[in-house]
Design a protein around this motif. Structure first.
Motif, mmCIF file in Angstrom:
data_model
loop_
_atom_site.group_PDB
_atom_site.id
_atom_site.type_symbol
_atom_site.label_atom_id
_atom_site.label_comp_id
_atom_site.label_asym_id
_atom_site.label_seq_id
_atom_site.Cartn_x
_atom_site.Cartn_y
_atom_site.Cartn_z
ATOM 1 N N GLN A 256 0.823 -1.209 0.000
ATOM 2 C CA GLN A 256 0.000 0.000 0.000
ATOM 3 C C GLN A 256 0.858 1.261 0.000
ATOM 4 O OE1 GLN A 256 -2.497 -0.890 3.399
ATOM 5 N NE2 GLN A 256 -4.217 -1.457 2.076
ATOM 6 N N ASP A 257 1.957 1.257 0.742
ATOM 7 C CA ASP A 257 2.859 2.409 0.749
ATOM 8 C C ASP A 257 3.461 2.646 -0.635
ATOM 9 O OD1 ASP A 257 2.364 2.822 3.426
ATOM 10 O OD2 ASP A 257 4.224 1.852 4.109
ATOM 11 N N LYS A 258 3.867 1.568 -1.308
ATOM 12 C CA LYS A 258 4.432 1.702 -2.658
ATOM 13 C C LYS A 258 3.384 2.240 -3.624
ATOM 14 C CE LYS A 258 8.468 -0.071 -1.740
ATOM 15 N NZ LYS A 258 9.617 0.779 -1.604
ATOM 16 N N LEU A 259 2.143 1.787 -3.477
ATOM 17 C CA LEU A 259 1.081 2.251 -4.370
ATOM 18 C C LEU A 259 0.766 3.735 -4.125
ATOM 19 C CD1 LEU A 259 -1.365 -0.803 -4.424
ATOM 20 C CD2 LEU A 259 0.361 -0.162 -6.121
ATOM 21 N N LEU A 260 0.848 4.176 -2.882
ATOM 22 C CA LEU A 260 0.602 5.592 -2.584
ATOM 23 C C LEU A 260 1.668 6.497 -3.184
ATOM 24 C CD1 LEU A 260 -0.602 5.410 1.129
ATOM 25 C CD2 LEU A 260 -1.966 5.992 -0.883
ATOM 26 N N ASP A 261 2.857 5.949 -3.399
ATOM 27 C CA ASP A 261 3.948 6.736 -3.966
ATOM 28 C C ASP A 261 3.844 6.904 -5.480
ATOM 29 O OD1 ASP A 261 5.049 7.058 -1.473
ATOM 30 O OD2 ASP A 261 6.493 5.422 -1.690
ATOM 31 N N LEU A 262 2.948 6.144 -6.126
ATOM 32 C CA LEU A 262 2.818 6.255 -7.582
ATOM 33 C C LEU A 262 2.239 7.613 -7.969
ATOM 34 C CD1 LEU A 262 1.431 2.754 -8.648
ATOM 35 C CD2 LEU A 262 3.759 3.612 -8.851
ATOM 36 N N ASP A 263 2.689 8.121 -9.106
ATOM 37 C CA ASP A 263 2.185 9.406 -9.603
ATOM 38 C C ASP A 263 0.750 9.291 -10.105
ATOM 39 O OD1 ASP A 263 4.597 10.639 -9.044
ATOM 40 O OD2 ASP A 263 5.421 10.194 -11.027
ATOM 41 N N ASN A 264 0.436 8.205 -10.793
ATOM 42 C CA ASN A 264 -0.898 8.014 -11.367
ATOM 43 C C ASN A 264 -1.745 7.195 -10.388
ATOM 44 O OD1 ASN A 264 -3.161 7.152 -12.831
ATOM 45 N ND2 ASN A 264 -2.039 7.171 -14.763
ATOM 46 N N GLN A 265 -2.668 7.836 -9.732
ATOM 47 C CA GLN A 265 -3.475 7.152 -8.724
ATOM 48 C C GLN A 265 -4.475 6.166 -9.327
ATOM 49 O OE1 GLN A 265 -3.170 6.982 -5.262
ATOM 50 N NE2 GLN A 265 -1.217 7.758 -6.003
ATOM 51 N N LEU A 266 -4.829 6.345 -10.590
ATOM 52 C CA LEU A 266 -5.696 5.371 -11.256
ATOM 53 C C LEU A 266 -4.944 4.055 -11.446
ATOM 54 C CD1 LEU A 266 -8.473 4.822 -12.365
ATOM 55 C CD2 LEU A 266 -7.742 5.779 -14.557
ATOM 56 N N GLU A 267 -3.674 4.130 -11.814
ATOM 57 C CA GLU A 267 -2.839 2.928 -11.901
ATOM 58 C C GLU A 267 -2.729 2.278 -10.524
ATOM 59 O OE1 GLU A 267 0.890 4.213 -13.489
ATOM 60 O OE2 GLU A 267 0.092 4.524 -15.510
ATOM 61 N N ALA A 268 -2.553 3.094 -9.522
ATOM 62 C CA ALA A 268 -2.449 2.582 -8.152
ATOM 63 C C ALA A 268 -3.737 1.884 -7.732
ATOM 64 C CB ALA A 268 -2.121 3.712 -7.189
ATOM 65 N N GLU A 269 -4.869 2.464 -8.109
ATOM 66 C CA GLU A 269 -6.155 1.851 -7.753
ATOM 67 C C GLU A 269 -6.339 0.511 -8.451
ATOM 68 O OE1 GLU A 269 -10.885 2.989 -7.397
ATOM 69 O OE2 GLU A 269 -9.518 4.392 -8.377
ATOM 70 N N VAL A 270 -5.934 0.434 -9.719
ATOM 71 C CA VAL A 270 -6.027 -0.828 -10.459
ATOM 72 C C VAL A 270 -5.156 -1.882 -9.783
ATOM 73 C CG1 VAL A 270 -5.458 -1.973 -12.639
ATOM 74 C CG2 VAL A 270 -6.677 0.207 -12.666
ATOM 75 N N LEU A 271 -3.928 -1.530 -9.440
ATOM 76 C CA LEU A 271 -3.036 -2.482 -8.782
ATOM 77 C C LEU A 271 -3.546 -2.880 -7.402
ATOM 78 C CD1 LEU A 271 0.465 -1.049 -9.763
ATOM 79 C CD2 LEU A 271 -0.766 -2.971 -10.787
ATOM 80 N N ASP A 272 -4.122 -1.934 -6.682
ATOM 81 C CA ASP A 272 -4.699 -2.237 -5.368
ATOM 82 C C ASP A 272 -5.839 -3.241 -5.504
ATOM 83 O OD1 ASP A 272 -7.004 -1.487 -3.259
ATOM 84 O OD2 ASP A 272 -5.047 -1.133 -2.352
ATOM 85 N N LEU A 273 -6.733 -2.988 -6.437
ATOM 86 C CA LEU A 273 -7.855 -3.909 -6.636
ATOM 87 C C LEU A 273 -7.375 -5.285 -7.088
ATOM 88 C CD1 LEU A 273 -10.442 -1.519 -8.339
ATOM 89 C CD2 LEU A 273 -10.606 -2.525 -6.054
ATOM 90 N N TYR A 274 -6.358 -5.303 -7.921
ATOM 91 C CA TYR A 274 -5.877 -6.570 -8.453
ATOM 92 C C TYR A 274 -5.122 -7.388 -7.398
ATOM 93 C CZ TYR A 274 -3.815 -9.959 -11.633
ATOM 94 O OH TYR A 274 -3.449 -11.135 -12.258
ATOM 95 N N PHE A 275 -4.139 -6.776 -6.757
ATOM 96 C CA PHE A 275 -3.268 -7.519 -5.845
ATOM 97 C C PHE A 275 -3.805 -7.624 -4.423
ATOM 98 C CE2 PHE A 275 -0.189 -6.372 -9.156
ATOM 99 C CZ PHE A 275 0.291 -7.644 -9.446
ATOM 100 N N LEU A 276 -4.441 -6.589 -3.925
ATOM 101 C CA LEU A 276 -4.877 -6.613 -2.532
ATOM 102 C C LEU A 276 -6.329 -7.055 -2.372
ATOM 103 C CD1 LEU A 276 -3.101 -3.378 -1.295
ATOM 104 C CD2 LEU A 276 -2.311 -5.740 -1.153
ATOM 105 N N GLU A 277 -7.180 -6.661 -3.312
ATOM 106 C CA GLU A 277 -8.588 -7.036 -3.210
ATOM 107 C C GLU A 277 -8.919 -8.275 -4.037
ATOM 108 O OE1 GLU A 277 -10.413 -5.548 -0.990
ATOM 109 O OE2 GLU A 277 -8.795 -4.125 -0.568
ATOM 110 N N ARG A 278 -7.955 -8.733 -4.836
ATOM 111 C CA ARG A 278 -8.066 -9.978 -5.621
ATOM 112 C C ARG A 278 -9.168 -9.927 -6.675
ATOM 113 N NH1 ARG A 278 -4.502 -13.899 -4.506
ATOM 114 N NH2 ARG A 278 -6.035 -15.427 -5.071
ATOM 115 N N TYR A 279 -9.371 -8.759 -7.285
ATOM 116 C CA TYR A 279 -10.303 -8.630 -8.399
ATOM 117 C C TYR A 279 -9.596 -9.083 -9.674
ATOM 118 C CZ TYR A 279 -13.637 -5.574 -5.895
ATOM 119 O OH TYR A 279 -14.559 -5.044 -5.040
#
Length: 120
Positions: free
Chosen positions: A56-79
Motif C-alpha cells: 500500500q505504501d508503494k502504491l501511494l507513492d505512484l504518480d498516477n493514482q488510477l494505476e495505483a487503484e487498479v493495482l490495489d484492486l488486483y493484488f490486494l482485493e483480488r479482483y
C-alpha cells in the motif's frame, strides 16, 4: 485450523474386537499441535499485514493514482482485470494498459530506491 479441529475431533471409544493399526494420540499431543499451528498462523498473519502495508505504501507513492487503484484492486482485493474494468467503468483494454503501466512504475520506483541504476 478447521481441518485440524475436524481431524482430531474427540469421538467416543470404539469397542470393536478388531485391533487398531494406528498409534493413539493423546489429547495433550493434539493440543500441542493445535497450539503450534495457532502460533504459526499468528506469525504468518503478522507478516502478511506487514507485506500488505508495504504494498500500500508503494502504491501511494505512484504518480498516477488510477494505476495505483487498479493495482490495489488486483493484488490486494483480488479482483480480476475484467471485474476492475466493470467496477471502474473502463474498457478491459484500458485497465490492462493501466495495470501494465502501474507495474512498470512500481518496478522503477523500487529499483531506484534500491540505489541500483536502472533505466525505466
Amino acid at each position: 485450523m478447521n481441518r485440524l479441529n475436524e481431524r482430531y475431533d474427540l469421538k467416543g471409544v470404539s469397542y470393536s474386537s478388531q485391533p487398531s493399526g494406528s498409534v493413539k494420540q493423546t489429547l495433550d499431543d493434539v493440543l500441542a499441535q493445535k497450539e503450534y499451528i495457532e502460533n504459526r498462523l499468528g506469525k504468518l498473519e503478522d507478516e502478511s499485514f506487514r507485506i500488505r502495508n508495504e504494498i500500500q505504501d508503494k502504491l501511494l507513492d505512484l504518480d498516477n493514482q488510477l494505476e495505483a487503484e487498479v493495482l490495489d484492486l488486483y493484488f490486494l482485493e483480488r479482483y480480476s482485470l475484467t471485474e476492475i474494468a466493470d467496477t471502474l467503468c473502463y474498457s478491459e483494454r484500458q485497465i490492462e494498459r493501466l495495470y501494465a503501466n502501474g507495474i512498470m512504475s512500481v518496478q522503477c520506483h523500487v529499483n531506484v530506491s534500491d540505489t541500483r541504476v536502472y533505466r525505466c
